[in-house]
Design a protein around this motif. Structure first.
Motif, PDB file in Angstrom:
ATOM      1  N   ARG A 155     -39.327 -16.082 -40.575  1.00  0.00           N
ATOM      2  CA  ARG A 155     -40.323 -16.838 -41.315  1.00  0.00           C
ATOM      3  C   ARG A 155     -41.064 -18.298 -40.581  1.00  0.00           C
ATOM      4  NH1 ARG A 155     -38.956 -21.152 -44.350  1.00  0.00           N
ATOM      5  NH2 ARG A 155     -36.734 -20.979 -43.752  1.00  0.00           N
ATOM      6  N   THR A 156     -40.129 -18.729 -40.087  1.00  0.00           N
ATOM      7  CA  THR A 156     -40.917 -19.938 -39.536  1.00  0.00           C
ATOM      8  C   THR A 156     -41.062 -19.872 -37.680  1.00  0.00           C
ATOM      9  OG1 THR A 156     -38.736 -20.746 -38.452  1.00  0.00           O
ATOM     10  CG2 THR A 156     -39.127 -21.388 -40.884  1.00  0.00           C
ATOM     11  N   GLY A 157     -40.849 -18.791 -37.295  1.00  0.00           N
ATOM     12  CA  GLY A 157     -41.113 -18.650 -35.744  1.00  0.00           C
ATOM     13  C   GLY A 157     -40.154 -19.447 -34.817  1.00  0.00           C
ATOM     14  N   ARG A 158     -39.103 -20.022 -35.629  1.00  0.00           N
ATOM     15  CA  ARG A 158     -38.459 -20.952 -34.705  1.00  0.00           C
ATOM     16  C   ARG A 158     -36.733 -20.507 -34.980  1.00  0.00           C
ATOM     17  NH1 ARG A 158     -37.720 -25.709 -37.028  1.00  0.00           N
ATOM     18  NH2 ARG A 158     -37.781 -27.251 -35.073  1.00  0.00           N
ATOM     19  N   MET A 159     -35.790 -20.547 -33.961  1.00  0.00           N
ATOM     20  CA  MET A 159     -34.381 -20.191 -34.026  1.00  0.00           C
ATOM     21  C   MET A 159     -33.911 -21.541 -33.750  1.00  0.00           C
ATOM     22  SD  MET A 159     -32.254 -17.302 -32.297  1.00  0.00           S
ATOM     23  CE  MET A 159     -32.978 -16.124 -33.347  1.00  0.00           C
ATOM     24  N   ALA A 160     -33.957 -22.338 -34.840  1.00  0.00           N
ATOM     25  CA  ALA A 160     -33.400 -23.797 -34.958  1.00  0.00           C
ATOM     26  C   ALA A 160     -31.833 -24.013 -35.064  1.00  0.00           C
ATOM     27  CB  ALA A 160     -34.181 -24.815 -35.745  1.00  0.00           C
ATOM     28  N   LEU A 161     -31.208 -23.974 -34.129  1.00  0.00           N
ATOM     29  CA  LEU A 161     -29.759 -24.052 -34.200  1.00  0.00           C
ATOM     30  C   LEU A 161     -29.055 -25.158 -33.291  1.00  0.00           C
ATOM     31  CD1 LEU A 161     -29.502 -20.085 -34.479  1.00  0.00           C
ATOM     32  CD2 LEU A 161     -28.840 -21.645 -36.337  1.00  0.00           C
ATOM     33  N   ASP A 203     -27.720 -15.987 -24.426  1.00  0.00           N
ATOM     34  CA  ASP A 203     -27.650 -17.202 -25.295  1.00  0.00           C
ATOM     35  C   ASP A 203     -28.848 -17.153 -25.910  1.00  0.00           C
ATOM     36  OD1 ASP A 203     -30.008 -17.819 -23.958  1.00  0.00           O
ATOM     37  OD2 ASP A 203     -29.045 -19.536 -22.814  1.00  0.00           O
ATOM     38  N   LEU A 204     -28.745 -17.952 -27.199  1.00  0.00           N
ATOM     39  CA  LEU A 204     -29.812 -17.922 -28.414  1.00  0.00           C
ATOM     40  C   LEU A 204     -31.033 -17.859 -27.690  1.00  0.00           C
ATOM     41  CD1 LEU A 204     -28.111 -19.638 -31.310  1.00  0.00           C
ATOM     42  CD2 LEU A 204     -28.365 -17.083 -30.689  1.00  0.00           C
ATOM     43  N   ALA A 205     -31.391 -18.561 -26.580  1.00  0.00           N
ATOM     44  CA  ALA A 205     -32.798 -18.490 -26.045  1.00  0.00           C
ATOM     45  C   ALA A 205     -33.266 -17.010 -25.670  1.00  0.00           C
ATOM     46  CB  ALA A 205     -33.083 -19.422 -24.911  1.00  0.00           C
ATOM     47  N   ASP A 206     -32.181 -16.478 -25.181  1.00  0.00           N
ATOM     48  CA  ASP A 206     -32.432 -14.997 -24.649  1.00  0.00           C
ATOM     49  C   ASP A 206     -32.620 -14.117 -25.841  1.00  0.00           C
ATOM     50  OD1 ASP A 206     -31.789 -15.728 -21.991  1.00  0.00           O
ATOM     51  OD2 ASP A 206     -29.593 -15.480 -22.089  1.00  0.00           O
ATOM     52  N   VAL A 207     -31.803 -14.342 -26.996  1.00  0.00           N
ATOM     53  CA  VAL A 207     -32.175 -13.763 -28.142  1.00  0.00           C
ATOM     54  C   VAL A 207     -33.190 -13.739 -28.837  1.00  0.00           C
ATOM     55  CG1 VAL A 207     -31.010 -13.453 -30.400  1.00  0.00           C
ATOM     56  CG2 VAL A 207     -29.449 -13.506 -28.603  1.00  0.00           C
ATOM     57  N   THR A 220     -39.568 -19.101 -31.290  1.00  0.00           N
ATOM     58  CA  THR A 220     -39.032 -20.342 -30.118  1.00  0.00           C
ATOM     59  C   THR A 220     -37.642 -20.782 -30.437  1.00  0.00           C
ATOM     60  OG1 THR A 220     -41.252 -20.951 -30.130  1.00  0.00           O
ATOM     61  CG2 THR A 220     -39.681 -22.730 -29.317  1.00  0.00           C
ATOM     62  N   ARG A 221     -36.723 -20.802 -29.405  1.00  0.00           N
ATOM     63  CA  ARG A 221     -35.512 -21.370 -29.504  1.00  0.00           C
ATOM     64  C   ARG A 221     -35.594 -23.149 -29.682  1.00  0.00           C
ATOM     65  NH1 ARG A 221     -30.996 -23.389 -31.011  1.00  0.00           N
ATOM     66  NH2 ARG A 221     -29.152 -23.103 -29.606  1.00  0.00           N
ATOM     67  N   VAL A 222     -34.991 -23.505 -30.613  1.00  0.00           N
ATOM     68  CA  VAL A 222     -34.980 -24.962 -30.669  1.00  0.00           C
ATOM     69  C   VAL A 222     -33.659 -25.236 -31.099  1.00  0.00           C
ATOM     70  CG1 VAL A 222     -35.903 -26.823 -32.289  1.00  0.00           C
ATOM     71  CG2 VAL A 222     -37.340 -24.866 -31.746  1.00  0.00           C
ATOM     72  N   VAL A 223     -33.132 -26.404 -30.243  1.00  0.00           N
ATOM     73  CA  VAL A 223     -31.837 -26.754 -30.228  1.00  0.00           C
ATOM     74  C   VAL A 223     -31.710 -28.161 -31.120  1.00  0.00           C
ATOM     75  CG1 VAL A 223     -30.091 -27.893 -28.861  1.00  0.00           C
ATOM     76  CG2 VAL A 223     -31.295 -26.296 -27.790  1.00  0.00           C
ATOM     77  N   VAL A 224     -30.597 -28.285 -32.242  1.00  0.00           N
ATOM     78  CA  VAL A 224     -30.811 -29.013 -33.208  1.00  0.00           C
ATOM     79  C   VAL A 224     -29.448 -29.501 -33.032  1.00  0.00           C
ATOM     80  CG1 VAL A 224     -30.871 -29.389 -35.643  1.00  0.00           C
ATOM     81  CG2 VAL A 224     -32.214 -27.739 -34.857  1.00  0.00           C
ATOM     82  N   GLU A 228     -27.313 -32.866 -37.697  1.00  0.00           N
ATOM     83  CA  GLU A 228     -28.558 -32.680 -38.288  1.00  0.00           C
ATOM     84  C   GLU A 228     -28.579 -31.106 -38.825  1.00  0.00           C
ATOM     85  OE1 GLU A 228     -33.243 -32.060 -37.256  1.00  0.00           O
ATOM     86  OE2 GLU A 228     -31.857 -32.990 -35.667  1.00  0.00           O
ATOM     87  N   TRP A 229     -28.111 -30.165 -38.050  1.00  0.00           N
ATOM     88  CA  TRP A 229     -27.858 -28.710 -38.496  1.00  0.00           C
ATOM     89  C   TRP A 229     -27.143 -28.515 -39.671  1.00  0.00           C
ATOM     90  CZ3 TRP A 229     -23.827 -25.257 -39.455  1.00  0.00           C
ATOM     91  CH2 TRP A 229     -24.517 -24.211 -39.650  1.00  0.00           C
ATOM     92  N   ALA A 230     -25.991 -29.425 -39.802  1.00  0.00           N
ATOM     93  CA  ALA A 230     -25.040 -29.126 -40.801  1.00  0.00           C
ATOM     94  C   ALA A 230     -25.533 -29.626 -42.139  1.00  0.00           C
ATOM     95  CB  ALA A 230     -23.622 -29.879 -40.484  1.00  0.00           C
ATOM     96  N   ALA A 231     -26.291 -30.902 -42.052  1.00  0.00           N
ATOM     97  CA  ALA A 231     -26.575 -31.623 -43.071  1.00  0.00           C
ATOM     98  C   ALA A 231     -27.902 -30.459 -43.712  1.00  0.00           C
ATOM     99  CB  ALA A 231     -27.535 -33.041 -42.686  1.00  0.00           C
TER     100      ALA A 231
END
Length: 288
Positions: A155-161, A203-207, A220-224, A228-231
């Motif tokens: 949906r967003t083009g971002r894997m923000a995790l 890792d998730l960047a590879d995924v 894009t893999r984005v590290v959060v 912040e992620w939990a909230a």
């Protein structure tokens, strides 16, 4: 009789199908909480009996006449999971099973950052003390777990995790076949197995790169940060306890707990393991 518990779940149902390719249906029994979900198995000649790990009195009937029992780890969290697993293991021994098998995890440890590994470690310890031959199947991390992150990524083009680490993502299909082999014939698997994993670490960047290639657009893999992620997850409706539980997986991954591969799975299967790319390709239509 070869008996599989939890036979209507994602892994258990696959195990039974692979088992039925190896032995006649009248030699297979399943223990399930809801027999109405196993009517197709009963129609094929499989013995279906109701049992609940949290109600130990139901297990004796479900496991009656067992020669081997495969106990799938209880699908509950916390201390109750250990008690449930131990009740099933004891019932398998008391039913006279000549071998008891259990679906453990490659990272089973009482000091893991991911709480399910504490359950697996405690269950393995009890299994080893049953006094009968046993097999603890140290399964690789389920590749299907990646499906939890695909909706937002598409949906967003971002894997923000949160920050993660390499994982030997392993297909349910491969682990089910290995379990069926172990249950039907022993498969050379005795005691605590080597890690039953696919051969590659991602890792998730590879995924994210694999997903991008499959869908033909950037992901894009984005590290959060953890907090912040939990909230954000709680704001979207995830219970706080579930968010903290999930963070444990990321903490364990970045500590290297899942960065292990071994040839044992492919040796048992006699073929290459299913690659992560193929699992993701199968998951994507569900998230399109």
């Amino acid at each position: 009789m070869l008996i599989v518990t939890g036979a209507t779940g994602q892994l258990g149902s696959r195990i039974v199908e692979r088992l039925l390719e190896r032995v006649p249906a009248d030699q297979v029994g399943v223990s399930v909480r809801d027999p109405s979900r196993a009517t197709s198995l009963a129609d094929r000649g499989v013995r279906v009996r109701a049992a609940d790990f949290t109600e130990p009195a139901t297990l004796a009937h479900a496991l009656e006449g067992a020669s081997r029992v495969l106990v799938l780890s209880a699908a509950i969290r916390g201390a109750g999971a250990v008690a449930a697993n131990l009740a099933a293991l004891d019932a398998a021994r008391d039913a006279g099973a000549e071998r008891v098998l259990y679906t453990s995890h490659q990272a089973a440890s009482p000091v893991s950052a991911f709480l399910p590994q504490h359950t697996h470690a405690a269950t393995e310890e009890h299994l080893a003390g049953l006094g009968v031959p046993f097999t603890a199947l140290r399964n690789g991390f389920y590749a299907s777990t990646l499906g939890l992150h695909l909706d937002e990524a598409l949906r967003t083009g971002r894997m923000a995790l949160p920050e993660d680490g390499p994982v030997s993502w392993t297909a349910h299909a491969d682990l089910a076949e290995a379990a069926a082999i172990a249950l039907a014939s022993g498969g050379g698997l005795d005691g605590v197995t080597a890690p039953l994993t696919a051969p590659h670490l991602l890792d998730l960047a590879d995924v994210a790169a694999v997903v991008a290639d499959l869908v033909g657009r950037p992901v894009t893999r984005v590290v959060v940060a953890d907090e912040e992620w939990a909230a954000s997850a709680v704001a979207r409706g995830m219970p706080p306890a579930a968010a903290e539980f999930t963070l444990g997986m990321f903490r364990a991954a970045r500590a290297g707990e899942f960065a292990v591969t071994d040839p044992a799975l492919e040796s048992v299967l006699g073929r290459p393991a299913v690659p992560v790319r193929e699992v993701l390709q199968g998951l994507l239509p569900q998230h399109a």
